[in-house]
Design a protein around this motif. Structure first.
Motif, short mmCIF file in Angstrom:
data_model
loop_
_atom_site.label_atom_id
_atom_site.label_comp_id
_atom_site.label_asym_id
_atom_site.label_seq_id
_atom_site.Cartn_x
_atom_site.Cartn_y
_atom_site.Cartn_z
N GLU B 23 8.35 19.54 105.23
CA GLU B 23 9.19 20.13 103.75
C GLU B 23 8.27 19.85 103.05
OE1 GLU B 23 12.63 20.62 104.21
OE2 GLU B 23 12.16 20.30 106.23
N VAL B 24 8.09 19.20 102.38
CA VAL B 24 7.02 20.02 101.19
C VAL B 24 6.59 21.31 101.46
CG1 VAL B 24 4.90 18.58 99.70
CG2 VAL B 24 7.37 17.64 100.30
N LEU B 26 6.81 23.22 103.45
CA LEU B 26 7.31 24.71 103.04
C LEU B 26 7.97 25.01 101.45
CD1 LEU B 26 9.82 24.32 106.00
CD2 LEU B 26 8.04 25.88 105.64
N ASN B 27 8.63 23.82 100.99
CA ASN B 27 8.86 23.79 99.68
C ASN B 27 7.83 24.72 98.60
OD1 ASN B 27 10.40 23.61 97.64
ND2 ASN B 27 9.96 21.14 97.60
N GLY B 30 7.38 28.27 99.32
CA GLY B 30 8.92 28.94 98.56
C GLY B 30 7.66 28.80 97.46
N ILE B 52 12.72 31.54 103.29
CA ILE B 52 11.76 29.91 103.98
C ILE B 52 12.98 28.82 103.43
CG2 ILE B 52 10.30 28.29 103.02
CD1 ILE B 52 8.62 30.81 102.15
N ALA B 56 13.63 25.97 107.33
CA ALA B 56 13.26 24.64 107.07
C ALA B 56 14.55 24.16 107.58
CB ALA B 56 12.86 24.50 105.41
#
Lengths: 197, 87
Positions: B23-24, B26-27, B30, B52, B56
């Motif tokens: 998650e981090v 992908l963040n 983004g 994204i 996610a």
């Protein structure tokens, strides 16, 4: 404005570092939520207020609730009690609380400021984003909807098959144990040979 | 931040922590898109962030269902314990 941006970025990186070094999953989740909120502040300061709202609503709201729910489902059994005791120990909560207070102060400052614009550039509002999203990127929106539908069906499939199997196994188990028991008073001695006293 | 997420994915052996590290990452991707979009004042970066975000969400739903399955099978969240697919 630049100061707010750098503070929020520093909070995000620090919270992510703290998340990586936590041993407990729930502690890591707390720091991850703080990190996502800090990234939302960064979005707001660089002039993407719609993305900030989406970050808070979807990431820090929906996805983190999903994580918390799975953590709750996984912590079954006796271990949970000891874990609960460990969670309620004081000394854990000040870290995320301090970081969140920093973020709240930033939000209050940003809201109180008259023209909440960007760092250097000008803000891109939801209107422009929506026009571009449903103009040239319409195919992408459709593909994203298909992806979400597929994820929904896949998650449902993965979640429901295990329960069916478990039910079948339990069913067989009770059948076998019921047949092999024979220890009730009604049928006591029914399996003895006939001639024996 | 992307490097932090990648480090977390490589270092930690807990499946939940690995998902959080994804998650981090992908963040962070983004965030890079949105910053680039703000730099050139185009809304395309924010649209990529929306995509994204949806991917996610899909990934985390399927990933958490898989984690539940694996936990019910192995009674552990250790990624090293689930090595039976090794050839």
């Amino acid at each position: 404005m630049h100061v707010l941006f750098y503070i929020a970025a520093a909070v995000a990186i620090f919270a992510t570092l703290m998340m990586l070094t936590r041993l407990n999953a729930v502690h890591a989740l707390l720091y991850l939520i703080v990190s996502l909120l800090a990234v939302a502040i960064v979005f707001f300061t660089i002039g993407a207020p719609f993305m900030a709202a989406l970050e808070v609503i979807i990431y820090a709201g929906a996805i983190m609730v999903l994580f918390v729910f799975v953590v709750m489902l996984l912590n079954l059994g006796k271990r949970q009690v000891a874990q609960e005791k460990a969670w309620q120990r004081p000394g854990m909560w000040p870290g995320p609380v301090i970081l969140a207070i920093i973020l709240i102060v930033e939000v209050a400052f940003l809201v109180g400021r008259p023209g909440g614009a960007a760092v250097g550039t000008q803000a891109i509002g939801p209107k422009q984003v929506g026009i571009a999203l449903f103009g040239p990127y319409l195919i992408g929106v459709e593909l994203a909807s298909f992806l979400l539908l597929g994820a929904l069906v896949g998650a449902y499939h993965l979640g429901v098959r295990k329960q069916e199997k478990l039910e079948k196994r339990n069913d067989k188990h009770t059948h076998e144990s019921g047949a092999a028991a024979g220890g009730d008073f009604v049928r006591a001695g029914a399996d003895r040979p006939a001639g024996t006293p | 931040m992307f490097a932090l997420g990648l480090t977390g994915l490589l270092v930690r052996r807990n499946l939940m922590l690995m998902l959080m590290s994804i998650e981090v990452m992908l963040n962070a991707a983004g965030l890079a898109f949105v910053v680039a979009g703000a730099r050139w004042m185009q809304p395309d970066g924010q649209i990529m962030f929306i995509f994204i975000l949806s991917s996610a969400a899909a990934e985390v739903a399927v990933g958490l269902a898989l984690v539940l399955q694996l936990y019910h099978h192995h009674k552990s969240l250790d990624a090293d314990a689930i090595s039976e697919m090794r050839g």
